[in-house]
Design an enzyme around this catalytic site. Structure first.
Site, mmCIF file in Angstrom:
data_model
loop_
_atom_site.group_PDB
_atom_site.id
_atom_site.type_symbol
_atom_site.label_atom_id
_atom_site.label_comp_id
_atom_site.label_asym_id
_atom_site.label_seq_id
_atom_site.Cartn_x
_atom_site.Cartn_y
_atom_site.Cartn_z
ATOM 1 N N ARG A 1 0.827 -1.107 0.022
ATOM 2 C CA ARG A 1 -0.007 -0.143 -0.016
ATOM 3 C C ARG A 1 0.978 1.149 0.056
ATOM 4 O O ARG A 1 0.383 2.391 -0.328
ATOM 5 C CB ARG A 1 -0.936 0.080 1.114
ATOM 6 C CG ARG A 1 -2.077 -1.009 0.885
ATOM 7 C CD ARG A 1 -3.136 -1.097 2.299
ATOM 8 N NE ARG A 1 -2.373 -1.382 3.376
ATOM 9 C CZ ARG A 1 -2.265 -2.759 3.642
ATOM 10 N NH1 ARG A 1 -2.475 -3.696 2.819
ATOM 11 N NH2 ARG A 1 -1.637 -3.108 4.890
ATOM 12 N N GLU B 1 6.912 -10.388 15.540
ATOM 13 C CA GLU B 1 6.252 -10.836 16.984
ATOM 14 C C GLU B 1 6.908 -12.060 16.967
ATOM 15 O O GLU B 1 7.710 -12.598 17.945
ATOM 16 C CB GLU B 1 4.801 -10.771 17.026
ATOM 17 C CG GLU B 1 4.433 -10.778 18.491
ATOM 18 C CD GLU B 1 2.872 -10.593 18.628
ATOM 19 O OE1 GLU B 1 2.344 -10.427 17.530
ATOM 20 O OE2 GLU B 1 2.423 -10.788 19.621
HETATM 21 P P1 AMP Z 1 4.910 -2.503 11.266
HETATM 22 O O1 AMP Z 1 6.107 -2.912 10.901
HETATM 23 O O2 AMP Z 1 4.235 -3.065 12.446
HETATM 24 O O3 AMP Z 1 4.940 -0.777 11.604
HETATM 25 O O4 AMP Z 1 3.684 -2.637 10.305
HETATM 26 C C1 AMP Z 1 3.757 -1.692 9.252
HETATM 27 C C2 AMP Z 1 3.159 -2.442 8.037
HETATM 28 O O5 AMP Z 1 2.315 -3.251 8.161
HETATM 29 C C3 AMP Z 1 2.607 -1.239 6.952
HETATM 30 O O6 AMP Z 1 3.304 -1.741 5.781
HETATM 31 C C4 AMP Z 1 0.936 -1.591 6.919
HETATM 32 O O7 AMP Z 1 0.789 -1.558 5.712
HETATM 33 C C5 AMP Z 1 0.740 -2.824 7.675
HETATM 34 N N1 AMP Z 1 -0.163 -2.810 8.883
HETATM 35 C C6 AMP Z 1 0.426 -2.994 10.195
HETATM 36 N N2 AMP Z 1 -0.667 -2.939 11.124
HETATM 37 C C7 AMP Z 1 -1.647 -2.447 10.189
HETATM 38 C C8 AMP Z 1 -3.143 -2.149 10.441
HETATM 39 N N3 AMP Z 1 -3.594 -2.207 11.685
HETATM 40 N N4 AMP Z 1 -3.934 -1.966 9.501
HETATM 41 C C9 AMP Z 1 -3.235 -1.797 8.248
HETATM 42 N N5 AMP Z 1 -2.070 -2.070 8.134
HETATM 43 C C10 AMP Z 1 -1.123 -2.265 8.944
#
Ligand code: AMP
Length: 174
Positions: free
Chosen positions: A59, A96
């Site tokens: 996205r 995780e």
């Molecule tokens: P993180 O590495 O945990 O910061 O996750 C970020 C990535 O995961 C981004 O590329 C987002 O598209 C996706 N992502 C994580 N959590 C969500 C959520 N609650 N809703 C939508 N996309 C998420």
């Protein structure tokens, strides 16, 4: 003024139990709202010299490509392993459970390039930190990490201590 949060749909337990997925398709589906979201993501960087806008699969691409056009910069896809056809550089990051990896073409960024990194959501910060690390490994200067949505309660910014993070819509503690 558009209230972007009205166009972001919470989908509980997607893609797995316990995750509240931020569905941005209503925002993307309204031309005026999508355009305004691009304006809001771009705002701090207007007038800056930007050589490349990095979009994180998948996205992140939706926002990074039109922003690259706007800044007359190149678009650089950062992708999951095995998707890019040429020589790649990669960064592992912790999930995780286990690890994941992001890759970019090794020649996608030149040393000294001014680079903006873009994604849709900043959650725990592992994805953003890996993308920033990858840009730096290739010699790029990271101008900032820009996202539409930040889930403040997950503390993702802590994984990006030396990066200026720009967020359009914050979700705080419930
Ligand atoms: P993180 O590495 O945990 O910061 O996750 C970020 C990535 O995961 C981004 O590329 C987002 O598209 C996706 N992502 C994580 N959590 C969500 C959520 N609650 N809703 C939508 N996309 C998420």
């Amino acid at each position: 003024m558009i209230d972007f949060a009205e166009y972001i749909r919470d989908v509980p337990d997607f893609p797995e139990p316990g995750i509240v997925f931020k569905d941005i398709t209503p925002l993307l589906g309204h031309g005026d709202t999508f355009r305004a979201s691009l304006d809001a993501i771009a705002a701090p960087y207007e007038g800056m010299q930007i050589d490349a806008v990095v979009g994180i699969e998948a996205r992140g691409f939706i926002f990074a490509a039109p922003l690259a056009q706007r800044f007359n910069a190149g678009f650089v896809p950062v992708r999951k392993p095995g998707k890019l056809p040429w020589q790649v550089s990669g960064q592992e990051y912790a999930l995780e459970y286990g690890t994941d990896r992001l890759e970019a073409h090794s020649d996608a960024i030149q040393p000294g390039d001014q680079v903006l990194v873009v994604d849709d959501v900043l959650a725990t910060g592992g994805t953003g930190a890996a993308a920033v690390g990858l840009v730096r490994e290739l010699g790029g200067q990271v101008l900032g990490f820009a996202v539409l949505i930040e889930l403040d309660f997950l503390g993702g910014r802590r994984k990006l201590p030396d990066v200026e993070v720009h967020t359009v819509v914050h979700y705080g503690d419930d």
